[in-house]
Structures are given as C-alpha cells and as structure tokens.
Design an enzyme around this catalytic site. Sequence first.
Site, PDB file in Angstrom:
ATOM      1  N   GLU A 124      39.174  38.330  38.694  1.00  0.00           N
ATOM      2  CA  GLU A 124      39.309  40.256  37.291  1.00  0.00           C
ATOM      3  C   GLU A 124      40.366  40.033  37.573  1.00  0.00           C
ATOM      4  O   GLU A 124      41.104  40.962  37.190  1.00  0.00           O
ATOM      5  CB  GLU A 124      37.960  41.334  37.770  1.00  0.00           C
ATOM      6  CG  GLU A 124      37.219  41.198  38.474  1.00  0.00           C
ATOM      7  CD  GLU A 124      36.369  42.068  38.422  1.00  0.00           C
ATOM      8  OE1 GLU A 124      37.313  43.240  38.913  1.00  0.00           O
ATOM      9  OE2 GLU A 124      35.241  42.073  38.148  1.00  0.00           O
ATOM     10  N   GLU A 236      26.930  36.446  38.507  1.00  0.00           N
ATOM     11  CA  GLU A 236      26.518  37.868  39.108  1.00  0.00           C
ATOM     12  C   GLU A 236      25.681  39.276  37.728  1.00  0.00           C
ATOM     13  O   GLU A 236      25.779  39.602  37.735  1.00  0.00           O
ATOM     14  CB  GLU A 236      28.151  38.697  38.783  1.00  0.00           C
ATOM     15  CG  GLU A 236      29.937  38.313  39.553  1.00  0.00           C
ATOM     16  CD  GLU A 236      30.045  38.933  40.317  1.00  0.00           C
ATOM     17  OE1 GLU A 236      30.374  40.486  39.935  1.00  0.00           O
ATOM     18  OE2 GLU A 236      31.509  39.191  40.189  1.00  0.00           O
TER      19      GLU A 236
HETATM   20  C1  GLA Z   1      32.383  43.003  39.996  1.00  0.00           C
HETATM   21  C2  GLA Z   1      33.192  41.746  41.533  1.00  0.00           C
HETATM   22  C3  GLA Z   1      31.991  42.214  42.268  1.00  0.00           C
HETATM   23  C4  GLA Z   1      30.863  43.569  42.894  1.00  0.00           C
HETATM   24  C5  GLA Z   1      30.605  43.590  40.965  1.00  0.00           C
HETATM   25  C6  GLA Z   1      29.746  45.246  40.789  1.00  0.00           C
HETATM   26  O1  GLA Z   1      31.360  42.384  39.325  1.00  0.00           O
HETATM   27  O2  GLA Z   1      33.289  40.686  41.674  1.00  0.00           O
HETATM   28  O3  GLA Z   1      32.494  41.758  43.622  1.00  0.00           O
HETATM   29  O4  GLA Z   1      32.107  44.161  43.309  1.00  0.00           O
HETATM   30  O5  GLA Z   1      31.916  43.805  40.837  1.00  0.00           O
HETATM   31  O6  GLA Z   1      28.900  45.281  43.041  1.00  0.00           O
END
Ligand code: GLA
Length: 325
Positions: A124, A236
């Site tokens: 990110e 994710e």
């Molecule tokens: C982001 C991060 C993850 C996690 C999610 C929410 O996407 O990459 O590590 O913290 O948020 O849980």
Amino acid sequence: MSLKARYQEAFCVGATVNSRTIHTHGSLVAREFGSITCENEMKFGVVAPDGQHYDFTRPDAITAFAVANGLPMRMHTLLWHRQVPQAIFQNATRESLLGCLQGHIQTMARRYGEHVFACDVVNEVIADSAEKVCAGGLYRQSPWVEIIGEDFVDQAFTMAKAAMPQVKLFYNDYNECDRDKSRRICRLIQGMQTRGIPVEGLGLQCHWSVYGPSMDNLRHALDLYSRLGVELHVTEMDVSLYREAQSPVLACPTPELLERQAEVYGQAFEVFKQYSGLLTHVTTWGVADDATWLDNFPVRGRKDWPLLFDESHQPKPAWHRLMAP
Ligand code: GLA
C-alpha cells in the site's frame, strides 16, 4: 468436493488465518483451502512492537499449522505504513532506517523464508488519488518515503531478494480496480522492472462490497496488470454487505444480500479463471463470518458477513455458487 479441489486447475484458493483461527477454524481451513497467509502476526509492529525485540510465538504457531497441514504459506508484509513500530522512525536518518529495514527483512527471512513461497514485500505505498500523491508521482505520504527517499521500495525488494532468493516477491495494494490508481500501480511495477528491481508479482487485495467494483472495472484492471508480465495473486478478498461507512447497520444478512454476494464471488471467480495463466492464487481475508476485520472497519462494532462460510462455519450461498458446475 472442496473449494480448493474445485479450482485447482485454475488457481490455488487460500485464506488468511491468525493464531486463534488456526484452532477455531483449523479443520475448515485444512479441508477447503490450499494455502494460508498470516493475517497480522508477521507484520513488523506485531512481531516486534518496539522495533527491536521479536516475539515469534504466534507466527511460529501459524507456521507449524501450515507445515502440519502441508499448506504453502504467503508472507505478509515487510514494509507498510501501518502496524509498524513508530520508534523506528524517531530521529531516523536514511541510513539508519535502511539499516533497520534490512535487519527486519533478514530476521523474517531467516526465520520463515524456507516456509513461504511468496512475500508481500511492500504494502500500500501508492496514493489513492492524484491529490494525495506526495512523492515520485506515485507515493502516499509516509515516514518511509520521507526519511529514506523515493528509492525505498526498490531498496526493500533488493534486500528481500538477497535475504530469500527462492521466494517470489510481491507488491500488494487495495483499490486495485480503480482506473486511476491501477495506472499508478502499473507505473510503479514498470519503473522497478526498468531499473532491474526483482519484483515478481502483484498482489490485488480485492476488499470489495456487494455494490462494487463492477466486473468491467475488474476486467479492465486485469487487462492492464496482465501486460506487466508478473504473476498476479488475489490476496485479501472479501465482499462486504455494506455500500459504505454511512450504510445503516444490518441485524442479519438478508437472503437478497447473500444472493448478491454469491453473484459477486461467482462472477469474479469466472473472471479470475480467464486470467488463470498469470493469476495463480485467490486468498480470502479470513475464513468464516465469525472472525472478520470488517466487524470493526470502517465502523467499529458493525457486524458484517463478507466471507464464504457463515458464523457457524457452514457454506454460504457464495460457496455454493463457486462450487456449481
Ligand atoms: C489491508 C492490509 C492487511 C489488513 C487489511 C485489513 O488490506 O494489507 O494486512 O490489515 O488491510 O485487515
């Protein structure tokens, strides 16, 4: 049949776990999923809250679970602006922070390198919107870029490759289907490729809602990312039943919303399959609806039901849709 068996010819379906869910959801994970990622336990600020003293108890337990069940593991994540010990930034210089980053990467690589096949090296760092770009035409504001400078991402990947040469190295981000942000993500990867930096994969978080993104935007993004020639992992995935933070609290998931969610998962997996030469993994962020970060994000205490298994660990309509012939 299990989810992992159903999709094995296209990609590996995985889930994130934590040191609690390996016990409470362990058999479900072993039955349905083909790989795991640590939800939080390998993050810098969690494994070493003061930046110096490491407590490996929880990531070790998760690694032992992976080994015992023959589940390949992704490492998540080495450089991020959240869940990072703030102490490492205090009075730091470029050199001292690079030293600290290298120490952290080497420590994690020594302990877990042989157990992981892929690693989200950097998480990110791309700005969400053009107005939020603070450096390099790409980056969000963070102490990493402010103190180290614009080569901080290159540095992290180079260090990670030296420390665990056999592990595939990924850049990971969210809002991956946003047309503007996806262009910046591509520019980051292409720039690294031009400079000879060992970036081998792109992680697409896919924190979605039943209201979006559209499958058109997904296809558009995957077309762009495919041209980079790196491996793609969905890292994710979850599909919230809410449109936004302002949406009213639901007392329970309505059949209509669960149906809509099934539609989203079903359509998305069909699209993922069309890219399965490059897209090799699809991981859900969590296992079942009784343990999801979305219960506290973006609204603390607002129950959500974003996953494929319900609060009693039973398959939801979305799972059935994914399993349909
Ligand atoms: C982001 C991060 C993850 C996690 C999610 C929410 O996407 O990459 O590590 O913290 O948020 O849980």
